[in-house]
Design an enzyme around this catalytic site. Structure first.
Site, PDB file in Angstrom:
ATOM      1  N   GLU A 116       1.336  -1.316  -0.097  1.00  0.00           N
ATOM      2  CA  GLU A 116       0.019   0.158  -0.223  1.00  0.00           C
ATOM      3  C   GLU A 116       0.871   1.394  -0.041  1.00  0.00           C
ATOM      4  O   GLU A 116      -0.193   2.194   0.503  1.00  0.00           O
ATOM      5  CB  GLU A 116      -1.013   0.331   1.112  1.00  0.00           C
ATOM      6  CG  GLU A 116      -2.022  -1.860   1.874  1.00  0.00           C
ATOM      7  CD  GLU A 116      -3.109  -1.234   0.579  1.00  0.00           C
ATOM      8  OE1 GLU A 116      -3.412  -0.350  -0.820  1.00  0.00           O
ATOM      9  OE2 GLU A 116      -3.544  -2.145   0.491  1.00  0.00           O
ATOM     10  N   HIS A 140      -2.957   2.039   8.388  1.00  0.00           N
ATOM     11  CA  HIS A 140      -4.738   1.807   8.104  1.00  0.00           C
ATOM     12  C   HIS A 140      -4.749   0.462   8.856  1.00  0.00           C
ATOM     13  O   HIS A 140      -3.337  -0.367   8.928  1.00  0.00           O
ATOM     14  CB  HIS A 140      -3.793   1.498   6.065  1.00  0.00           C
ATOM     15  CG  HIS A 140      -4.730   0.442   6.127  1.00  0.00           C
ATOM     16  ND1 HIS A 140      -6.121   0.772   5.682  1.00  0.00           N
ATOM     17  CD2 HIS A 140      -4.676  -0.771   5.659  1.00  0.00           C
ATOM     18  CE1 HIS A 140      -7.136  -0.675   5.304  1.00  0.00           C
ATOM     19  NE2 HIS A 140      -5.692  -1.018   5.169  1.00  0.00           N
ATOM     20  N   HIS A 142      -7.836  -3.195   9.863  1.00  0.00           N
ATOM     21  CA  HIS A 142      -8.669  -3.634   9.868  1.00  0.00           C
ATOM     22  C   HIS A 142     -10.329  -3.149  10.963  1.00  0.00           C
ATOM     23  O   HIS A 142      -9.613  -4.776  11.562  1.00  0.00           O
ATOM     24  CB  HIS A 142      -8.620  -5.310   8.942  1.00  0.00           C
ATOM     25  CG  HIS A 142      -7.621  -4.913   8.049  1.00  0.00           C
ATOM     26  ND1 HIS A 142      -6.820  -6.515   7.216  1.00  0.00           N
ATOM     27  CD2 HIS A 142      -7.172  -3.723   7.164  1.00  0.00           C
ATOM     28  CE1 HIS A 142      -6.331  -5.709   6.328  1.00  0.00           C
ATOM     29  NE2 HIS A 142      -6.732  -4.659   6.295  1.00  0.00           N
ATOM     30  N   GLU A 170     -18.512  12.892  20.847  1.00  0.00           N
ATOM     31  CA  GLU A 170     -17.480  13.092  20.181  1.00  0.00           C
ATOM     32  C   GLU A 170     -17.139  13.342  19.362  1.00  0.00           C
ATOM     33  O   GLU A 170     -16.280  14.679  19.238  1.00  0.00           O
ATOM     34  CB  GLU A 170     -16.196  13.003  21.728  1.00  0.00           C
ATOM     35  CG  GLU A 170     -16.654  13.173  23.165  1.00  0.00           C
ATOM     36  CD  GLU A 170     -17.602  12.781  23.808  1.00  0.00           C
ATOM     37  OE1 GLU A 170     -18.416  11.091  23.199  1.00  0.00           O
ATOM     38  OE2 GLU A 170     -17.709  12.272  24.753  1.00  0.00           O
ATOM     39  N   HIS A 211     -12.301  -3.173   3.787  1.00  0.00           N
ATOM     40  CA  HIS A 211     -11.371  -3.587   3.982  1.00  0.00           C
ATOM     41  C   HIS A 211     -10.647  -3.277   5.444  1.00  0.00           C
ATOM     42  O   HIS A 211     -10.439  -3.897   6.262  1.00  0.00           O
ATOM     43  CB  HIS A 211     -10.727  -2.953   3.030  1.00  0.00           C
ATOM     44  CG  HIS A 211      -9.500  -3.529   2.642  1.00  0.00           C
ATOM     45  ND1 HIS A 211      -8.527  -3.517   1.865  1.00  0.00           N
ATOM     46  CD2 HIS A 211      -8.756  -3.065   4.166  1.00  0.00           C
ATOM     47  CE1 HIS A 211      -7.623  -3.876   1.890  1.00  0.00           C
ATOM     48  NE2 HIS A 211      -6.961  -3.714   3.088  1.00  0.00           N
TER      49      HIS A 211
END
Length: 275
Positions: A116, A140, A142, A170, A211
């Site tokens: 990525e 990133h 999951h 919040e 994803h």
């Protein structure tokens, strides 16, 4: 100074370990990049190799030319980062055109940066220009509840933002700009990198349908906190709708406007629609 003795490296590894303990990084899931500050590079200059082979990034990030990044490796497990850092993470340098990278430290025995990497670097380039170089972290993960939500809600920025805001007071204070959503695409290539970086022009958090989640921030704590908040809000949504399909009450558009006034944040009216 040894790379692993630096403050930025220790914080990077601690955050990776925190994410792993949250259950966000099954197997080799997720990836993580930190744009290293110039003074930090100077402190470890003697540790950085210039012998690495230049390799194509797969895209052009000219505004990040000659910069250095601490980045997780492809196929590597987050739970190994603390005990085997040299094989699981590395420092890369970008060439003067922003088209190639080389490994300067770590990722031993043939390791490579995350697949990525194009998305990370394109996101960082966008956030650099949007924040005057303040944002330096791309993370990133999951997140299971948020992934579940992408099977339940329309894949629209307005819908996801509004539902996440309603789950916890919040939320509109922590991410007042909302969240972006990218429909399902094959990960690791230029197309999804372009789509994500386009969303990053407006948001610090971008959801990949089915994803996971990408977050950008000025430091490790704020980036992790943003992701944790969004995932917790998604968890509350899942719990509420597991009990009944419709909320008995919620925060109204006028409530949000009052909240924004009291906390001095600006909320886009696109997200304050009447249901």
């Amino acid at each position: 100074m040894n790379v692993m003795d630096t403050n930025f490296f220790k914080k990077y590894i601690d955050m990776a370990d925190d994410g792993d303990r949250m259950g966000w990084h099954e197997r080799n899931g997720g990836n993580f990049t930190y744009w290293i500050k110039q003074e930090e590079i100077e402190s470890i200059r003697d540790e950085l190799s210039k012998e690495g082979k230049w390799m194509p990034i797969g895209t052009c990030v000219k505004d990040l030319a000659k910069e250095y990044f601490l980045i997780s490796g492809t196929g590597k497990y987050f739970h190994n980062m603390k005990k085997d850092s040299m094989h699981t993470v590395g420092i890369i340098e970008i060439d003067e055109k922003g088209e190639q990278y080389r490994i300067c430290w770590g990722l031993l025995d043939g390791g490579k940066p995350t697949s990525e990497m194009p998305t990370h670097l394109m996101n960082l380039e966008v956030r650099k220009n949007m924040t005057n170089s303040e944002e330096r972290v791309i993370y990133h993960a999951h997140c299971p509840n948020l992934i579940a939500l992408t099977f339940l809600l329309p894949l629209k920025d307005e819908v996801f933002t509004r539902e996440l805001w309603e789950m916890m007071t919040e939320c509109p204070v922590i991410f007042p700009e909302g969240v972006g959503v990218v429909k399902w695409m094959v990960p690791g290539g230029k197309d999804i990198a372009v789509a994500t970086s386009k969303k990053m022009e407006n948001y610090r958090a971008v959801i990949w349908a089915h994803h996971g989640l990408f977050c950008s921030g000025i430091d490790f704590d704020s980036t992790f906190g943003l992701m944790h908040t969004i995932e917790k809000s998604a968890e509350i949504y899942i719990k509420v709708h597991s009990v009944q399909t419709k909320k008995a009450q919620s925060i109204t558009p006028d409530d949000f406007r009052q909240l924004a006034k009291e906390f001095h944040v600006t909320l886009d009216e696109r997200f304050l629609y009447e249901k």
